[in-house]
Enzyme design. Structure first.
Site, PDB file in Angstrom:
ATOM      1  CE  LYS A 307      -2.995   2.667   3.114  1.00 15.02           C
ATOM      2  NZ  LYS A 307      -3.572   2.736   4.470  1.00 15.02           N
ATOM      3  CG  ASP A 312      -5.157   8.540   4.502  1.00 12.19           C
ATOM      4  OD1 ASP A 312      -6.070   9.086   3.854  1.00 12.19           O
ATOM      5  OD2 ASP A 312      -5.360   7.637   5.332  1.00 12.19           O
ATOM      6  CE  LYS A 319      -5.938   9.486   7.832  1.00 11.21           C
ATOM      7  NZ  LYS A 319      -6.386   8.378   8.684  1.00 11.21           N
ATOM      8  CG  ASP A 330      -1.754   5.494   4.954  1.00 18.36           C
ATOM      9  OD1 ASP A 330      -1.583   4.460   5.613  1.00 18.36           O
ATOM     10  OD2 ASP A 330      -2.855   5.824   4.482  1.00 18.36           O
ATOM     11  CG  ASP A 389      -9.368   7.976   7.036  1.00 19.31           C
ATOM     12  OD1 ASP A 389      -8.353   8.017   6.303  1.00 19.31           O
ATOM     13  OD2 ASP A 389      -9.317   8.046   8.277  1.00 19.31           O
ATOM     14  CD  GLU A 391      -6.552   5.467   2.702  1.00 28.31           C
ATOM     15  OE1 GLU A 391      -5.423   5.074   3.026  1.00 28.31           O
ATOM     16  OE2 GLU A 391      -7.409   5.812   3.534  1.00 28.31           O
ATOM     17  NE  ARG A 393     -10.574  -0.844   4.507  1.00 24.12           N
ATOM     18  CZ  ARG A 393     -11.016  -0.914   5.757  1.00 24.12           C
ATOM     19  NH1 ARG A 393     -12.166  -1.526   6.008  1.00 24.12           N
ATOM     20  NH2 ARG A 393     -10.318  -0.405   6.754  1.00 24.12           N
TER      21      ARG A 393
END
Length: 534
Positions: A307, A312, A319, A330, A389, A391, A393
């Site tokens: 990933k 993010d 967030k 991230d 959020d 995201e 996956r």
């Protein structure tokens, strides 16, 4: 009516591979994959009394028992060393240390006595050995030593050989090659500038010790690359930057090739889930594909899927502001894939490995995906996005489907996926989920061997119903309960065609607080797994 595809974007004038304009960048440059000057590690026979070095490291055990090298030094100085240790209350506990300047009777300029804990049948435990070795760099940090000799080859470690011992030394000290302050206008002056490390050992142990030093340093290089990428700010470490680093890694490497898919190609492949995350960003998303061919042509590869959310914000599901700066990490799953490949090419391992990195930013904008939108994944499953959020996956599911074409024997995805995993396991263990018991056991074993541990969590069908959606095949979140489990359950629906494991590194890839920064985990675990497979 909501279309079951990636959200439409505003028409903007693009360059051939970017959403952004061609303005000259004003951000500092940082070439993470470039090879810095390496510490020179070697193993040889030494005389601890006569050997000239900036700093000599010797061992002591509980009960003030000295190692052979420490005993030789003690004898050369009329047992003044023993007297000093008694006076200072040195007990030989694991990780305890005393640094002596200008020691008498020996050629070394400094003497570091390290405690290794108690002896059991003449051996120290694996944990105590690691604890002591990790103390070396801290103890020598105030000194201007560039040449260090470590007289620890004479130590016996329970169930481990000299190869393993040497690996621990090089893996720990090799990480001193990385510095987190490279973007400061005036980086801090550091006294310790290691250029040469000698492991003192018996003559018959030199070949195996040398192999261990090579392995340890190669792992350290992979960890350092992952740390560097994780520490870089989002204005430098963009998806394009990660793609450049992958290409740089492959430069001059006959066994490694890199292909980078652009958004147009991803759209043609039907990666509506991945592209829905990229919709709000001006930075072009990338799918980076690395192929390392070190094994036989007929051998199915191991696939590492990372990933790579380079920043993010949470998207429309924004967030909170505090600590949002840390969301540059991230992409540590992607960083760990690149770090593992760095070690692969250093060692030239006889194995086939594929790396697939799905990288983009997750940003809010007028074009961004909204909660309630429904998109279509590459696998054809429609996904209701209840929280933008969640995201990671969404990019990983399409990356997993893409990985099917390589017909891998095993797939491991690595992602800073859920805060729930941090709550469950803290920063000690990586969360492990798998649809294959043998693969899970192999990864757990590799984690124990590398001291980069994972802990297996359930992937039961009972949890799958939390992902039910009234409007699509699947929802992208399953509620507050068992958040890390339902995230893994989501990914499992796209991993039915191969043996698959998911590593949730949200708690282990990054340190918060005063010492905040990337850790480089789980590169040691991944490399050990590949070593065991090779």
């Amino acid at each position: 009516m909501t279309s079951a595809s990636a959200p439409a974007k505003k028409t903007v004038k693009k360059t051939s591979d970017a959403k952004t304009s061609s303005k000259k960048s004003t951000t500092p440059k940082n070439t993470a994959a470039a090879k810095p000057a390496s510490i020179q590690f070697s193993a040889k026979v030494i005389d601890p009394v006569k050997h000239a070095t900036n700093a000599l490291v010797v061992a002591a055990y509980e009960g003030l028992k000295l190692s052979p090298s420490a005993s030789s030094i003690d004898a050369a100085d009329a047992h003044q060393l023993t007297a000093l240790l008694k006076r200072e209350g040195f007990q030989g506990k694991a990780g305890q240390s005393i640094l002596l300047l200008n020691p008498q009777g020996i050629a070394a300029e400094r003497l570091l006595i390290l405690g290794f804990g108690g002896l059991k049948d003449g051996s120290v435990s694996v944990e105590n050995y690691r604890r002591a070795v990790q103390k070396i760099s801290e103890a020598l940090k105030p000194t201007p030593s560039s040449d260090v000799t470590i007289a620890l080859g004479e130590i016996t470690v329970t169930d481990q050989d000299i190869n393993w011992q040497a690996r621990q030394i090089a893996e720990n000290l090799g990480q001193l090659e990385y510095r987190a302050d490279s973007l400061k206008s005036k980086p801090a002056e550091i006294s310790l500038q290691l250029k040469k490390v000698v492991l003192g050992t018996a003559k018959d142990q030199v070949p195996n010790a040398t192999k261990g030093l090579i392995l340890g340093q190669a792992i350290a290089k992979g960890v350092n690359l992952a740390r560097n990428l994780g520490d870089l700010p989002g204005n430098i470490c963009t998806p394009t930057y990660l793609a450049e680093q992958a290409k740089l890694l492959a430069k001059g490497q006959a066994k490694l090739s890199v292909d980078v898919l652009e958004e147009k190609q991803m759209k043609e492949l039907g990666m509506g889930s991945f592209l829905s995350v990229a919709a709000g960003s001006e930075q072009p998303a990338k799918l980076i594909v690395l192929e390392y061919k070190g094994g036989n042509k007929k051998d199915a590869p191991v696939a590492l899927v990372g990933k790579g959310i380079t920043f993010d914000t949470g998207g429309i599901s924004l967030k909170p502001g505090p600590a949002m700066d840390e969301m540059k990490y991230d992409m540590c799953g992607a960083a760990s894939v690149l770090g593992s490949f760095r070690t692969l090419v250093e060692l030239q391992l006889p194995i086939n490995v594929v790396g697939v990195i799905a990288t983009t930013e997750n940003m809010p904008s007028g074009a961004a995906t909204k909660p309630g939108d429904i998109v279509t994944s590459m696998a054809g499953l429609t996904i209701e996005i209840l929280n933008t959020d969640a995201e990671g996956r969404l990019v990983l599911c399409d990356a997993l489907t893409y990985t099917e074409r390589f017909k891998p024997k095993a797939v491991v995805d690595i992602a800073t996926l859920t805060g729930a995993c941090v709550i469950a396991l803290g920063n000690h263990a990586t969360g492990l989920f798998s649809n294959n018991d043998d693969l899970a056991k192999s990864l757990l074993k590799a984690g124990e061997e590398s001291a980069d541990r994972a802990w297996q969590l359930p992937l039961w069908d009972d949890y799958q119903k939390q992902l039910d959606s009234n409007f699509a095949d699947i929802a992208n979140i399953g509620g507050r309960e068992a958040g890390s489990v339902t995230a893994a359950c989501f990914l499992s629906r796209f991993a039915k065609k191969f043996a698959w494991a998911h590593l949730d590194i949200a708690g282990t890839a990054w340190r918060s607080g005063g010492a905040k920064g990337a850790t480089g985990r789980p590169v040691p675990l991944l490399v050990q797994y590949l070593l065991n497979q090779a």
